[in-house]
Scaffold this active site. Structure first.
Site, PDB file in Angstrom:
ATOM      1  N   HIS A 378       0.791  -1.315   0.237  1.00 42.75           N
ATOM      2  CA  HIS A 378      -0.149  -0.122   0.187  1.00 42.75           C
ATOM      3  C   HIS A 378       0.568   0.943  -0.152  1.00 42.75           C
ATOM      4  CE1 HIS A 378      -4.234  -1.600   0.244  1.00 42.75           C
ATOM      5  NE2 HIS A 378      -4.274  -2.103   1.486  1.00 42.75           N
ATOM      6  N   LYS A 569      -8.500  14.051   3.629  1.00 42.76           N
ATOM      7  CA  LYS A 569      -7.809  13.003   3.729  1.00 42.76           C
ATOM      8  C   LYS A 569      -7.593  13.173   5.225  1.00 42.76           C
ATOM      9  CE  LYS A 569      -6.697  14.024  -0.302  1.00 42.76           C
ATOM     10  NZ  LYS A 569      -6.437  13.257  -0.875  1.00 42.76           N
ATOM     11  N   ARG A 570      -6.340  12.203   5.575  1.00 42.82           N
ATOM     12  CA  ARG A 570      -5.508  12.263   6.704  1.00 42.82           C
ATOM     13  C   ARG A 570      -4.986  13.362   6.313  1.00 42.82           C
ATOM     14  NH1 ARG A 570      -6.033   8.457  10.962  1.00 42.82           N
ATOM     15  NH2 ARG A 570      -4.014   9.418  11.901  1.00 42.82           N
ATOM     16  N   LYS A 575       0.633  14.187   1.093  1.00 43.66           N
ATOM     17  CA  LYS A 575      -0.548  14.477   0.769  1.00 43.66           C
ATOM     18  C   LYS A 575      -1.110  15.817   0.214  1.00 43.66           C
ATOM     19  CE  LYS A 575      -2.483  11.246   2.610  1.00 43.66           C
ATOM     20  NZ  LYS A 575      -3.541   9.819   1.544  1.00 43.66           N
ATOM     21  N   THR A 677      -8.489   7.073  -3.035  1.00 43.57           N
ATOM     22  CA  THR A 677      -9.921   5.840  -3.502  1.00 43.57           C
ATOM     23  C   THR A 677     -11.118   7.308  -2.986  1.00 43.57           C
ATOM     24  OG1 THR A 677     -10.032   5.149  -0.727  1.00 43.57           O
ATOM     25  CG2 THR A 677      -9.349   3.826  -2.637  1.00 43.57           C
ATOM     26  N   LYS A 681     -14.374   8.671  -5.237  1.00 44.22           N
ATOM     27  CA  LYS A 681     -15.479   9.138  -4.796  1.00 44.22           C
ATOM     28  C   LYS A 681     -15.994  10.388  -5.060  1.00 44.22           C
ATOM     29  CE  LYS A 681     -14.188   6.073  -0.863  1.00 44.22           C
ATOM     30  NZ  LYS A 681     -13.177   5.918   0.425  1.00 44.22           N
TER      31      LYS A 681
END
Length: 842
Positions: A378, A569-570, A575, A677, A681
């Site tokens: 992952h 998101k986290r 990110k 993911t 969405k």
């Protein structure tokens, strides 16, 4: 003019929610009242809203039980190959509405509650999220369970029943504060304890080598108590099982050897054993080598393997007689999928069971093990890779350390035979890292002990083969595959965005819900005025609804005609929430400079949790809230720009915010986000994406068609070239005045006037040791955001792009992902056949 339909009446007309027959409604009301009066209220006169929720949950659950029993019976009779998906995380969210969707009960239950004077949404809001995950990895596992059931696969999710899931996040004075998530406080109507399948799990002790094999002795035992949750497929009468283990101390725990007066202490010490399933580690993409975490990993693996082997040996439904003893057939009947390296202990544990307990020779056992196990990677971030200290292993799991050493010895023999004299390669490929403290590289163990290794998006799988696992790929290229992640369209469209699902169903029918590729047919409607209008109308309704939610919960009034710009998101440096912050500040400065210009109004929302020990991530949250305090209170800006930090982002909040968003921010440095993911969405729910060529964004751009995503920034090769050349943040500041202005404002206390140096660490990181090269993509990002603003001013063209995006979503169904796992890794064949309903005569 006809009166607008109430929310209730409008829902009744949504066919994807299932038909509400009169008999059905009447039976549901009877069941509901029975549960309310006999199961719950008993001697209380007044029922609370929670009582009503539990009565409804039990009513809906009754519709599952018959199907559940019949499905398991069917598996015993047909004896199919079974897949065991082992994961330390299952981020399930709420269960009630999802169950109603999959059983086609939503309209009937809604009408029954309405007739009883109750509001369905209020009842749904009583349910706690099952937050047994951190983010993408745990939510993926939940989507996979839904797809396995919907594709008629005999699939089982195995994990830990954490007493406390991911913490609840509160924002206090702009800072994240964590609160324990006591999700089981009122009980969980969806689980069933199965004490009859309790299993012992052993720790510590020592090994004895005898002529007849090895014994692991003087161990401490903890009992694993299983709790089963039903997993319904979509309208196919299949109900699979998620089995989560809870730790229990045995009755004689610490009493065998307690000294006089030690009885009370011995009973209190039972907590030590039961702590194993107390709490989820709240780290996302970060390895923390704690003994309790290794205990959790072995606990789930040991209990699960005992269950797998028991089920393999038993034949008929309800029978406990041993029917199968030939383990050579195990890989024909059992597939084990390891969700990241967290359950890697399954490999040495399966070897221990086969060699020490079942007395197979090593080579036979190893062949069985490799053909049974498969591993999903992952992440490529080095800080996330699990590397357990050998001395911790030796203490906690002495027999498993011996087995890992033997696996490594034989593995290195093969490497040496294949590449004679290449000692550097031997060092790189060993399962044991020798430099400094000796550690076991769990990813290497997984690759060597599995027949298939997969990444989770095409670009990620290519990076694995080219860099992280290059040596292993060169030696065994046949093992390496790609399985691009997906999401379940049941929860992430039908359930959270029924309005959009209905607009789609009116054009192409309802079959897309189980075959998402059919969304391609929407391309025929890309210039259809009525369809464009309907899609835009649903989006506007969702935005209004979310705006109301924001006003109620955040006391912020926002402009529902503004662009809803979302990054949820986290919180993590890779990110690049900081890149988003720099755009917000730049846009703010531009509005201030030319306040009379026609600016595209935006509401920027950022949400996500920071790991409690991740200082930089917590500072990033503080910066976001600080920027909001300034921007939101500036009268010059007005409602043209608002910045909101969404508190306590979780599955249930995602289900509200994603259908309401216009723009999805997927802006990680190329090569760092394995797949993502959330990106899928947003795409499925009619948002456009601004993103880098990273993770699944690459494939999304391909599926949606040229120019239908806002793509910017460096590619993986550019990042690599910049690494070679050297990344110098200061050069970008010197060249880009707006970037310099924004950084000066952060550094000079413009956003923290009471503490001017509050953000000095963030500034220092960005200027001197930014691994993720925020400034290198700044200029292109800002230009790309200008294109977003321009298109948003043309709603019709914007909505056409939205339709192209929705039409390209088929590939990103977890049904497609799971069908590929089944055929290409597990050796199983999905089916869309229905099982007979429990009330059908067989």
């Amino acid at each position: 003019m006809s009166k607008p339909l109430s929310d209730h009446d409008r829902k009744k007309q949504i066919s994807v929610r299932g038909l509400a027959g009169v008999e059905n409604i009447s039976a549901l009301k009877q069941d509901f009242n029975r549960h309310l009066h006999f199961t719950l209220v008993k001697d209380r006169n007044v029922a609370t809203r929670r009582d009503y929720y539990f009565a409804l949950a039990h009513t809906v659950r009754e519709h599952l039980i018959g199907r559940w029993i019949r499905t398991q019976q069917h598996y015993y009779e047909k004896d199919p190959k079974r897949v065991y998906y082992i994961s330390l995380e299952f981020y399930m969210g709420r269960t009630l509405q999802n169950t109603m969707v999959n059983l086609a009960l939503e309209n009937a239950c809604d009408e029954a509650m309405y007739q009883l004077g109750l509001d369905m949404e209020e009842l749904e809001d009583m349910e706690e999220d099952a937050g047994l995950g951190n983010g993408g990895l745990g939510r993926l596992a939940a989507c996979f369970l839904d797809s396995m059931a919907s594709l008629g696969l005999a699939g089982y999710g195995y994990g830990i029943r954490y007493e406390f899931g991911i913490f609840n996040q509160k924002i206090v004075d702009g800072w994240q504060v964590e609160e324990a998530d006591d999700w089981l406080r009122y009980g969980n109507p969806w689980e069933k304890a199965r004490p009859e399948y309790m299993r012992p799990v052993r720790f510590y002790g020592r090994t004895e080598h005898h002529s007849d094999g090895v014994k692991w002795v003087d161990t401490q035992v903890v009992l694993a108590l299983p709790y089963d949750t039903p997993i319904p497929g979509y309208r196919n009468n299949v109900v699979n099982t998620m089995r989560l283990w809870s730790a229990k101390a045995p009755c004689d725990f610490n009493l065998k050897d307690f000294n006089v007066g030690g009885y009370i202490q011995a009973v209190l010490d039972r907590n030590l054993a039961e702590n194993i399933s107390r709490v989820l580690y709240p780290n996302d993409n970060f390895f923390e080598g704690k003994e309790l975490r290794l205990k959790q990993e072995y606990f789930v693996v040991s209990a699960t393997l005992q269950d797998i082997i028991r089920r393999f040996k038993v034949s008929k439904f309800g029978s406990r007689e041993i029917a199968r003893t030939d383990f050579s057939k195990l890989p024909d009947k059992v597939a084990i999928q390891l969700n990241d390296t967290h359950p890697a202990m399954a490999i040495p544990e399966l070897m221990r069971v086969l060699v020490d307990e079942e007395k197979l020779d090593w080579d036979t056992a190893w062949d069985i093990c490799v053909r049974t196990c498969a591993y999903t990677n992952h992440t490529v971030l080095p800080e996330a890779l699990e590397r357990w200290p050998v001395d911790l292993f030796a203490h906690l799991l002495p027999r498993h350390l011996e087995i890992v050493y033997e696996i490594n010895r034989r593995h290195l023999e093969k490497v040496a035979a294949r590449y004679p004299g290449d000692n550097e390669r031997l060092g790189r490929m060993s399962l044991i890292e020798e430099c400094g403290q000796k550690r076991i590289n769990m990813a290497h163990l997984c690759i060597v002990g599995s027949h298939a290794v997969n990444g989770v998006a095409r670009i990620h799988s290519d990076i694995l083969k080219a860099t992280v696992f290059k040596d292993f790929y060169e030696m065994e290229p046949h093992k390496f595959q790609n399985k691009t992640n997906g999401i379940t369209p049941r929860r992430w469209l039908v359930m959270c965005n029924a309005g959009l699902a209905e607009v789609i169903a009116e054009r192409i029918g309802e079959d897309f819900i189980r075959d998402l590729d059919q969304l391609q047919r929407l391309r025929e409607f890309v210039n259809d005025e009525a369809f464009i209008r309907d899609v835009a109308k649903v989006k506007q309704e969702n935005k209004l609804k979310f705006a109301v939610h924001l006003e109620e919960h955040y006391k912020v009034k926002i402009n529902p005609n503004s662009m809803f710009d979302l990054q949820v998101k986290r919180i993590h440096e890779y990110k690049r929430q900081l890149l988003n912050c720099l755009h917000i500040i730049t846009y703010y400065n531009r509005i201030k400079k030319e306040p009379n210009k026609q600016w595209t109004p935006r509401t920027v929302m950022i949400g996500g949790k920071a790991a409690p020990g991740y200082h930089t991530a917590k500072m990033i949250i503080r910066l976001i809230t600080a920027i909001g305090e300034v921007v939101n209170n500036d009268p010059v800006v007005g409602d043209r720009l608002k910045v909101i930090f969404l508190e306590n982002y979780r599955v249930t909040l995602a289900e509200r915010v994603i259908p309401a968003s216009d723009l999805s921010e997927q802006i990680s440095t190329a090569g760092t986000e394995a797949s993502g993911t959330g990106n899928m969405k947003f795409m499925l729910n009619g948002a456009l994406t601004i993103g880098t060529m990273d993770g699944a964004n690459v494939e999304m751009a391909e599926e949606a068609g040229d120019g239908n995503l806002f793509i910017f920034g460096m590619l993986v090769d550019d990042v690599e070239a910049l690494d070679k050349k050297g990344y110098h943040a200061q050069e970008y500041c010197n060249r880009l005045p707006e970037l310099k202005q924004a950084m000066d404002q952060i550094a000079g206390g413009f956003f923290s006037p009471k503490q001017p140096d509050l953000f000095k660490e963030i500034v220092n990181m960005l200027m001197h040791h930014d691994r993720f090269k925020v400034f290198a993509d700044y200029e292109d990002y800002i230009k790309c955001q200008e294109k977003v603003n321009a298109l948003y001013k043309n709603p019709k063209e914007w909505t056409k792009k939205v339709i192209h995006n929705i039409a390209g979503c088929g590939k990103f169904s977890s049904d497609r992902t799971i069908a590929q796992y089944a055929r290409e890794i597990w050796g199983m064949e999905p089916t869309l056949e229905k099982l007979p309903a429990p009330d059908d005569k067989q």
